[in-house]
Scaffold this active site. Structure first.
Site, PDB file in Angstrom:
ATOM      1  CE  LYS A   1      -2.663   0.026   3.593  1.00  0.00           C
ATOM      2  NZ  LYS A   1      -2.389   1.211   4.038  1.00  0.00           N
TER       3      LYS A   1
ATOM      4  NE  ARG B   1      -5.660   1.011  12.017  1.00  0.00           N
ATOM      5  CZ  ARG B   1      -5.756   0.145  12.890  1.00  0.00           C
ATOM      6  NH1 ARG B   1      -5.680   0.783  14.190  1.00  0.00           N
ATOM      7  NH2 ARG B   1      -5.518  -0.980  12.953  1.00  0.00           N
TER       8      ARG B   1
ATOM      9  NE  ARG C   1       8.541  -7.258   4.044  1.00  0.00           N
ATOM     10  CZ  ARG C   1       7.340  -6.397   4.630  1.00  0.00           C
ATOM     11  NH1 ARG C   1       7.460  -6.364   6.185  1.00  0.00           N
ATOM     12  NH2 ARG C   1       6.379  -6.245   4.055  1.00  0.00           N
TER      13      ARG C   1
ATOM     14  NE  ARG D   1      10.772  -5.785  10.045  1.00  0.00           N
ATOM     15  CZ  ARG D   1       9.995  -4.698   9.657  1.00  0.00           C
ATOM     16  NH1 ARG D   1      10.405  -3.460   9.850  1.00  0.00           N
ATOM     17  NH2 ARG D   1       8.959  -4.913   8.925  1.00  0.00           N
TER      18      ARG D   1
ATOM     19  NE  ARG E   1       1.418  -6.014  10.633  1.00  0.00           N
ATOM     20  CZ  ARG E   1       2.493  -6.187   9.804  1.00  0.00           C
ATOM     21  NH1 ARG E   1       3.238  -6.947   9.873  1.00  0.00           N
ATOM     22  NH2 ARG E   1       2.216  -5.351   8.794  1.00  0.00           N
TER      23      ARG E   1
END
Ligand SMILES: [Zn+2]
Length: 216
Positions: free
Chosen positions: A13, A88, A127, A161, A172
């Site tokens: 995004k 949000r 990642r 991470r 999330r």
């Protein structure tokens, strides 16, 4: 144009918002930037936000809404803006509607970036970041380093991470489903939503988004 960009974490995004805002010559208003700016400038809202954050609490909607309103009132936003990360939840969407009404403005489009959930998890959980420099970013599938666990750029150790762990990503996504997705229905009722696929290369997605906006 006044645009709201929505999409789950991992949809790219922020990257799309930056490209679209540049193409459309309108300011990119990202919630993260608003918080940083208000806190570094020591505004009232920034100071209040900092208090909540240092106490490990969620920042109340009124503060986020206040920061977004201040930003939308700036001269460079007079002819349009692209909102990224705001609203949000439904309360923020209703506050935005009310603010736009008061100032005699309207949204032109709500762009909904769609990515299958498993793809979101694959993108984020894959990642790996370099311990020496967080701008050295790799991906176990899409951008694998020559040697597993070693940064191609500087030889540093690569790690995952905490935020990128699969359990965290799934959490999330749950928050996105329960809090943010309802705003899509809210805007559908206003005939504003265009859904585009966020799969493929960054440029492809930008092109899809630009075409969708032109059609409106
Ligand atoms: Zn490195």
């Amino acid at each position: 144009m006044r645009i709201v960009l929505v999409g789950p974490p991992g949809a790219g995004k922020g990257t799309q918002a930056a490209f679209l805002a540049k193409n459309l010559a309108i300011p990119h208003i990202a919630t993260g930037d608003l918080f940083r700016a208000n806190m570094s400038q020591g505004t009232d809202l920034g100071r209040k936000a900092k208090e909540y954050m240092s106490a490990g609490q969620l920042v109340p909607d009124e503060i986020t809404i206040g920061m977004a309103k201040d930003r939308m009132a700036q001269p460079d936003a007079a002819n349009g803006f692209l909102l990224d990360g705001f609203p949000r939840n439904i309360a923020q969407a209703q506050a935005l509607d009310a603010y736009l009404d008061e100032t005699g403005r309207q949204l032109d489009a709500v762009l909904d970036l769609e990515v299958p959930e498993d793809e979101v998890v694959r993108r984020i959980a894959g990642r790996r970041i370099c311990r020496n420099d967080s701008s050295h970013v790799f991906h176990v599938e899409y951008k694998a380093p020559a040697t597993e666990g070693v940064c191609d750029v500087c030889g540093g150790e690569l790690y995952q991470r905490e935020d990128d762990r699969e359990e965290t990503v799934r959490k999330r996504l749950e928050v996105y489903h329960s809090e943010t997705e309802p705003i899509i229905d809210h805007y559908k009722a206003q005939g504003l939503v265009t859904t585009i696929s966020a799969l493929g290369a960054v440029e492809e997605v930008t092109e899809r988004a630009m075409n969708a906006l032109k059609r409106d």
